[in-house]
Design a protein around this motif. Structure first.
Motif, short mmCIF file in Angstrom:
data_model
loop_
_atom_site.label_atom_id
_atom_site.label_comp_id
_atom_site.label_asym_id
_atom_site.label_seq_id
_atom_site.Cartn_x
_atom_site.Cartn_y
_atom_site.Cartn_z
N ASN A 230 -41.64 -2.55 -20.65
CA ASN A 230 -42.02 -2.19 -19.18
C ASN A 230 -42.72 -0.96 -19.23
O ASN A 230 -43.65 -0.66 -18.60
N ASP B 76 -43.61 2.79 -11.89
CA ASP B 76 -42.35 3.06 -12.22
C ASP B 76 -42.22 1.89 -13.40
O ASP B 76 -42.11 0.54 -13.20
N GLY B 77 -42.32 2.21 -14.59
CA GLY B 77 -42.36 1.38 -15.85
C GLY B 77 -40.94 1.94 -16.58
O GLY B 77 -41.03 1.98 -17.84
N ILE B 78 -40.06 2.40 -15.75
CA ILE B 78 -39.05 2.94 -16.53
C ILE B 78 -38.21 1.79 -17.22
O ILE B 78 -37.97 1.78 -18.35
N LEU B 79 -37.66 0.75 -16.39
CA LEU B 79 -37.34 -0.76 -17.21
C LEU B 79 -37.51 -1.99 -16.33
O LEU B 79 -37.68 -1.57 -15.13
N VAL C 11 -43.14 -2.01 -11.85
CA VAL C 11 -43.81 -2.69 -12.84
C VAL C 11 -42.70 -3.95 -13.10
O VAL C 11 -41.60 -3.59 -13.56
N LEU D 106 -40.16 -5.19 -11.63
CA LEU D 106 -39.40 -5.10 -10.86
C LEU D 106 -38.86 -3.47 -10.47
O LEU D 106 -39.12 -2.83 -11.60
N SER E 224 -37.08 -0.50 -11.17
CA SER E 224 -36.01 0.05 -12.17
C SER E 224 -34.55 0.63 -11.51
O SER E 224 -34.74 1.16 -10.71
K LIG Z 1 -39.74 -1.14 -13.48
#
Ligand SMILES: [K+]
Ligand SMILES: NC(=O)C1=CN([C@@H]2O[C@H](COP(=O)(O)OP(=O)(O)OC[C@H]3O[C@@H](n4cnc5c(N)ncnc54)[C@H](OP(=O)(O)O)[C@@H]3O)[C@@H](O)[C@H]2O)[C@@H](O)CC1
Length: 488
Positions: A62, A126-129, A160, A162, A164
């Motif tokens: 992610n 938001d590419g945290i998870l 990204v 969904l 996180s």
């Molecule tokens: K995300």
């Protein structure tokens, strides 16, 4: 129809598809979809060139998607900063691409730099998870989500895949979660995006097709659209008469709540049944007949004559247990709402649709109302299994769970329906569809869909619509979904 898949199903499809593609190709498809949406949003707020983008990147793929997207935006002239949650584990190719495009890394421990980057951002990724996230956000991930929630950025937050912190398969938020303005999701929908509280955290949904479709199984969870609902609505042909269109019995209302009887009967009259038989005390029956002269009325289920389905419970009040048991015992499809839910059998053996709100479901399952709100899917499924009935849980994102595992999420909900009596209209409408021959799952989903549209239409007319306004909006909604009845 939109389909919703589980993480396990997505992973299996991803594996099968990746085996046919060059390394990294699938991620690039996802990134292309993500960048298209980000560039469009940035153009709306002044353009990509010179825009400020902040990438929040976790240690998994992610984060990789987000870094690649940041790199592509930087190549088009954006100033990009990346915050890496775990620099040692950051997606290697994504980070290299990001750096060589001129992107700058801000340490997660550099509080001043972090706040200043967020404050100036036009867009935060938001590419945290993503689908690898489990449980509430931990450590720095939770801290970043909190900063976004506190409004530390004026830029659009784009999640990204969904947001996180939202559980991918349930929409639950066990801890902190990112509140996004937009979510770009890949390949198929996840429950996180359609069931609250996750759905609310996702903001506006964008779908990026990455070619997963042929590798995904039939979905247990679906979201119906206008065409699905139109196809399910009973279509009385030229030969049909009032009996073949179905007769619905309405056991609702009381001296204390006569309005519930009027509204449920009204809902039933609009649902396509050829006839509505109302069972209740004389004084209430008189009010029902005054408002709906076409309804037949009698004092009890046994007295009103034959029906093909019963709608039971809205505004019944106390002391009607015998009537409820008589209607439930008739061996017909039943809808049970509100006060009727107090007298459920241990398990249904015939077609049954229960329509509780969170408070009623919490009493049925003996759990807190807040627990039901936090875990809507879980509790609807549990009740469906326990009573062997379709459970339509009303509220923010109405969900329907069937005992066989199928789930439908209603997409038309609106806060306009949070008014006394709207549930009575829904109960009448869904009961009428049951009498018309629809299964409990179809009757419930069609009714919830049309009811939501009627709520939206009524709200457009009067701002704060009453249940009567919602009822009045139903015929136009049904007409626009189905076209005119009677071959006209
Ligand atoms: K995300
Ligand atoms: N599927 C597809 O078709 C495609 C998928 N693609 C993309 O891949 C994504 C899935 O990537 P993924 O499998 O690498 O997992 P991801 O979501 O990055 O998370 C793993 C990281 O999170 C961490 N972590 C977990 N829970 C945590 C918590 N509560 N709080 C804090 N950290 C937590 C976990 O740490 P760990 O638990 O291992 O210590 C690990 O480091 C998918 O959503 C999509 O964006 C596309 O590129 C291409 C097509």
């Amino acid at each position: 129809m939109k389909t919703v898949h589980t993480v396990e199903e997505v992973r299996a499809a991803e594996e099968a598809l990746m085996a046919r593609l060059p390394d990294g190709a699938l991620m690039q498809r996802a990134v292309a979809g993500l960048v298209t949406v980000c560039a469009r949003l940035l153009r709306e707020s002044g353009g990509v060139y010179g825009a400020r983008v902040v990438v929040l990147a976790g240690a998994g793929n992610n984060g990789g998607d987000a870094l690649w997207a940041g790199a592509r935006l930087a190549r088009r002239g954006a100033h990009a900063d990346a915050v890496l949650l775990d620099p040692a584990k950051a997606h290697a190719e994504g980070l290299t691409a990001f750096r060589s495009a001129g992107g700058r890394v801000v340490s997660v421990d550099d509080g001043v730099g972090l706040r200043s980057a967020l404050a100036q951002a036009d867009l935060v990724l938001d590419g945290i998870l993503g689908i690898g996230g489990r449980g509430g956000l931990r450590g720095d991930a939770a801290r970043l989500a909190a900063l976004l929630r506190e409004g530390r950025t004026a830029g659009a937050v784009v999640a990204v895949d969904l947001p996180s912190g939202v559980d991918p398969d349930t929409g639950e938020t066990p801890g902190d979660a990112v509140a996004a303005d937009h979510t770009v999701t890949f390949g198929t929908l996840k429950a996180a995006l359609v069931v609250d509280p996750g759905a609310a955290a996702a903001g506006t949904l964008h779908f990026a097709d990455i070619g997963l479709g042929p590798f995904l199984p039939e979905a247990e969870m679906t979201v119906l659209d206008d065409a699905d609902v139109a196809a399910l609505l009973p279509d009385p042909g030229r030969e049909s008469d009032k009996y073949s269109r179905g007769v619905v019995g309405v056991l609702a209302g009381s001296a204390q709540f006569p309005g519930a009887a009027v509204l449920a009967t009204g809902g039933a009259l609009h649902g396509g049944a050829g006839m509505v038989r109302y069972a209740g005390p004389d004084a209430v029956a008189t009010e029902v007949r005054e408002r709906w002269p076409e309804a037949i009325a009698g004092p009890s289920p046994d007295a009103v004559g034959r029906v093909q389905a019963w709608t039971i419970g809205s505004g019944l009040g106390d002391g009607r247990e015998d009537d409820v048991r008589a209607a439930l015992g008739a061996g017909l499809p039943v809808l049970v709402d509100a006060d009727g839910l107090r007298w459920l059998p241990e398990r249904f053996t015939g077609p049954a649709l229960l329509t509780p709100h969170a408070g009623e479901l919490s009493r049925l399952l003996d759990v807190d109302r807040s627990a039901v709100e936090a875990r809507r899917l879980h509790h609807a499924r549990e009740a469906a299994r326990r009573w062997n009935a379709v459970v339509l849980l009303k509220g923010s994102t109405t969900v329907l769970a069937a005992p066989d595992g199928r789930v439908r999420v209603n997409p038309t909900g609106t806060s306009a329906l949070a008014a006394a009596g709207t549930g009575d209209v829904l109960a009448g409408l869904a009961g009428s569809l049951l009498a018309g021959g629809l299964s409990p799952l179809d009757a419930g989903s069609v009714a919830a869909f049309a009811h939501g549209l009627a709520g939206q239409r009524a709200a457009a007319g009067s701002g704060y619509p009453s249940a009567g306004d919602v009822l009045a909006a139903l015929p136009a909604v049904l007409r626009s979904l189905r076209g005119p009845v009677g071959g006209g």
